[in-house]
Design a protein around this motif. Sequence first.
Motif, PDB file in Angstrom:
ATOM      1  N   GLY A 147      -0.969  -5.959 -10.403  1.00 14.85           N
ATOM      2  CA  GLY A 147      -2.100  -5.831  -9.801  1.00 14.85           C
ATOM      3  C   GLY A 147      -2.267  -6.078  -8.350  1.00 14.85           C
ATOM      4  O   GLY A 147      -2.602  -5.441  -7.394  1.00 14.85           O
ATOM      5  N   THR A 148      -1.382  -7.360  -7.930  1.00 15.25           N
ATOM      6  CA  THR A 148      -1.522  -7.868  -6.763  1.00 15.25           C
ATOM      7  C   THR A 148      -0.686  -6.714  -5.738  1.00 15.25           C
ATOM      8  O   THR A 148      -1.129  -6.344  -4.737  1.00 15.25           O
ATOM      9  CB  THR A 148      -0.872  -9.171  -6.429  1.00 15.25           C
ATOM     10  N   ALA A 149       0.463  -6.402  -6.210  1.00 14.28           N
ATOM     11  CA  ALA A 149       1.280  -5.446  -5.298  1.00 14.28           C
ATOM     12  C   ALA A 149       0.669  -4.057  -5.136  1.00 14.28           C
ATOM     13  O   ALA A 149       0.849  -3.642  -4.192  1.00 14.28           O
ATOM     14  CB  ALA A 149       2.644  -5.060  -6.375  1.00 14.28           C
ATOM     15  N   LYS A 150      -0.108  -3.786  -5.951  1.00 17.61           N
ATOM     16  CA  LYS A 150      -0.847  -2.286  -6.022  1.00 17.61           C
ATOM     17  C   LYS A 150      -2.036  -2.372  -4.800  1.00 17.61           C
ATOM     18  O   LYS A 150      -2.101  -1.490  -4.465  1.00 17.61           O
ATOM     19  CB  LYS A 150      -1.330  -1.993  -7.159  1.00 17.61           C
ATOM     20  N   THR A 151      -2.369  -3.742  -4.357  1.00 17.42           N
ATOM     21  CA  THR A 151      -3.380  -3.711  -3.243  1.00 17.42           C
ATOM     22  C   THR A 151      -2.842  -3.168  -2.058  1.00 17.42           C
ATOM     23  O   THR A 151      -3.625  -3.169  -1.148  1.00 17.42           O
ATOM     24  CB  THR A 151      -3.878  -5.120  -3.473  1.00 17.42           C
ATOM     25  N   VAL A 152      -1.518  -3.514  -1.736  1.00 15.51           N
ATOM     26  CA  VAL A 152      -0.836  -3.313  -0.568  1.00 15.51           C
ATOM     27  C   VAL A 152       0.355  -2.392  -0.485  1.00 15.51           C
ATOM     28  O   VAL A 152       1.007  -1.927   0.506  1.00 15.51           O
ATOM     29  CB  VAL A 152      -0.329  -4.378   0.155  1.00 15.51           C
ATOM     30  N   SER A 153       0.814  -1.642  -1.792  1.00 18.86           N
ATOM     31  CA  SER A 153       1.948  -0.779  -1.921  1.00 18.86           C
ATOM     32  C   SER A 153       1.769   0.214  -2.651  1.00 18.86           C
ATOM     33  O   SER A 153       0.803   0.319  -3.746  1.00 18.86           O
ATOM     34  CB  SER A 153       3.043  -1.696  -2.437  1.00 18.86           C
ATOM     35  N   ASP A 154       2.626   1.172  -2.826  1.00 16.42           N
ATOM     36  CA  ASP A 154       2.506   2.420  -3.910  1.00 16.42           C
ATOM     37  C   ASP A 154       3.710   2.202  -4.571  1.00 16.42           C
ATOM     38  O   ASP A 154       4.269   3.331  -5.260  1.00 16.42           O
ATOM     39  CB  ASP A 154       2.602   3.901  -2.881  1.00 16.42           C
ATOM     40  N   GLY A 192      -2.292   3.136 -16.176  1.00 13.35           N
ATOM     41  CA  GLY A 192      -2.692   2.531 -14.795  1.00 13.35           C
ATOM     42  C   GLY A 192      -3.266   1.124 -15.238  1.00 13.35           C
ATOM     43  O   GLY A 192      -3.452   0.649 -14.093  1.00 13.35           O
ATOM     44  N   ALA A 193      -3.528   0.857 -16.500  1.00 13.66           N
ATOM     45  CA  ALA A 193      -4.419  -0.411 -16.751  1.00 13.66           C
ATOM     46  C   ALA A 193      -3.554  -1.581 -15.906  1.00 13.66           C
ATOM     47  O   ALA A 193      -2.175  -1.527 -16.152  1.00 13.66           O
ATOM     48  CB  ALA A 193      -4.720  -0.691 -18.214  1.00 13.66           C
ATOM     49  N   PHE A 194      -4.099  -2.727 -15.551  1.00 11.67           N
ATOM     50  CA  PHE A 194      -3.725  -3.875 -14.943  1.00 11.67           C
ATOM     51  C   PHE A 194      -2.870  -3.733 -13.687  1.00 11.67           C
ATOM     52  O   PHE A 194      -1.983  -4.443 -13.286  1.00 11.67           O
ATOM     53  CB  PHE A 194      -2.748  -4.667 -16.055  1.00 11.67           C
ATOM     54  N   GLY A 195      -2.754  -2.092 -13.307  1.00 10.83           N
ATOM     55  CA  GLY A 195      -1.941  -1.904 -12.015  1.00 10.83           C
ATOM     56  C   GLY A 195      -0.571  -1.616 -12.479  1.00 10.83           C
ATOM     57  O   GLY A 195       0.563  -1.910 -11.639  1.00 10.83           O
ATOM     58  N   LEU A 199       8.576  -2.211  -8.258  1.00 13.15           N
ATOM     59  CA  LEU A 199       8.298  -3.631  -8.639  1.00 13.15           C
ATOM     60  C   LEU A 199       8.383  -3.846  -9.960  1.00 13.15           C
ATOM     61  O   LEU A 199       8.040  -3.474 -10.758  1.00 13.15           O
ATOM     62  CB  LEU A 199       7.251  -4.166  -8.065  1.00 13.15           C
ATOM     63  N   ILE A 200       9.282  -4.963 -10.483  1.00 15.53           N
ATOM     64  CA  ILE A 200       9.526  -5.485 -11.672  1.00 15.53           C
ATOM     65  C   ILE A 200       9.057  -6.660 -12.086  1.00 15.53           C
ATOM     66  O   ILE A 200       9.675  -7.569 -11.320  1.00 15.53           O
ATOM     67  CB  ILE A 200      10.922  -5.053 -12.183  1.00 15.53           C
TER      68      ILE A 200
END
Length: 452
Positions: free
Chosen positions: A90-97, A118-121, A75-76
């Motif tokens: 950060g939102t993407a990291k809640t459901v994706s690797d 990894g800060a801020f996802g 994701l960019i």
Amino acid sequence: MNGSRKPMQVVIVGAGQVGLNIAASLSENHDVVVIDTNPEKVEQLTYSIDVLAIEGDGTSLETLQEAGIAEADMLIASTDDDETNLVTCGTAKTVSDAFTIARVRNEIFFNTWELSEGAFGVDFMVSTNLLTADNIARIVGLPAAVDVETFSGGLVQMAEFELTEENELVGQTVAEADQFEALTFAAIARDEDIIIPDGDSLIEAGDRVITIGEAASIRAFSRTVAPATVPDKSDDIVIVGGSDIGYHTARRLEGQDIEPRLIEQDAHRAQELAETLQHTLVLNNDATDTEFLRSENIGQVGTLITATDSDEKNLLVSLLAKDVGVQRTVAIVEDGEYAPLFEAVGVDVAVNPREVTAEEIIRFTQEGQIENLSLVENRQAEVIEIEVTEDSVLVDRPINESITDLPSGVVIGAVTRGRESIVPRGETIIKPGDHVVLFVSTHILSEVMNAI
């Protein structure tokens, strides 16, 4: 080297200049989805490049799921708003690797991310202002260059020079102009065309000559291109604007043992800069005041850099500086569409932070396939660095033989072996592990990567 790696699923949030450039580059070999809140940009994307364009908010989990974030490899987040980009990652990291990339301007975010992996996802963060300052520092360090990139750990440079009617190379053939052993004339940009020259190609006024070679040879060539009035050492530099880019540019120049002057109109900001920049003379004044420019002998400086937060002011100050005698002007242009206009009316080099950022992100996404890259002439061509492997068509054959297995539009500009630079000639034999810097027309890049 094998360029046919498995296609990635890529989600790009933000369809501005940065996102559009990245999408155009990645869509050739990967499955790309682009999200933007602007319906006009979404419609334009749908018809211009091979991507799936979605109208929506990239910080919304629902929108990301519609784009297939759960299955995405990358994701960019490339909008113009730092906080939006960070929340998106950060939102993407809640459901994706998915591997997440964010562009930011605020140095505070970048410093925090550097201190905490990894800060801020965010897995990889690109600092627009730092990159732009680095780019300006490279350009002002080479007389007459309008673009400079380094390859092979600094052993090799790519530099682009615009030739005026007064230049002694105009009217010469490439063979006559090529008097530097460790330098290759990779291409000539003429009007809207990219020309791969041979020895008989004639150099014309207005041409942009793209050279690749050892740094010493590039510098020597730059002296034949630069007007005699341009100082040999670019150590007399004035920066106009104490913006974040102006500040970081001053810091980069200080790191090169250059002591620039910086003009900032706001008294409070000027005081801050004076306290922070130890080897920069900060002047609190209005750079549009021609009397002030003359009183400070600005007309005698080698290079003036305009880095205010206004494109219009950067243009105005650049033209005023030219009027009082400044030899070379470099201007920040936030709106990429204005960059050609700036150069058309007299600014020597227009630097667009969005283009610099897009180039860095594209470079990172190609890691493992391409060691380094530079976009040339609005992405009509790319200069790439690759490490060749045993299955490459280039290996264990003279260049004049192996080059016939590549499409036309490819130039081998430099070869390095360890810390040794090897001048590429027809009889040069490339070995596994060598780093090769190539000039490649963008439309054949995929074909070239599959071969090398």
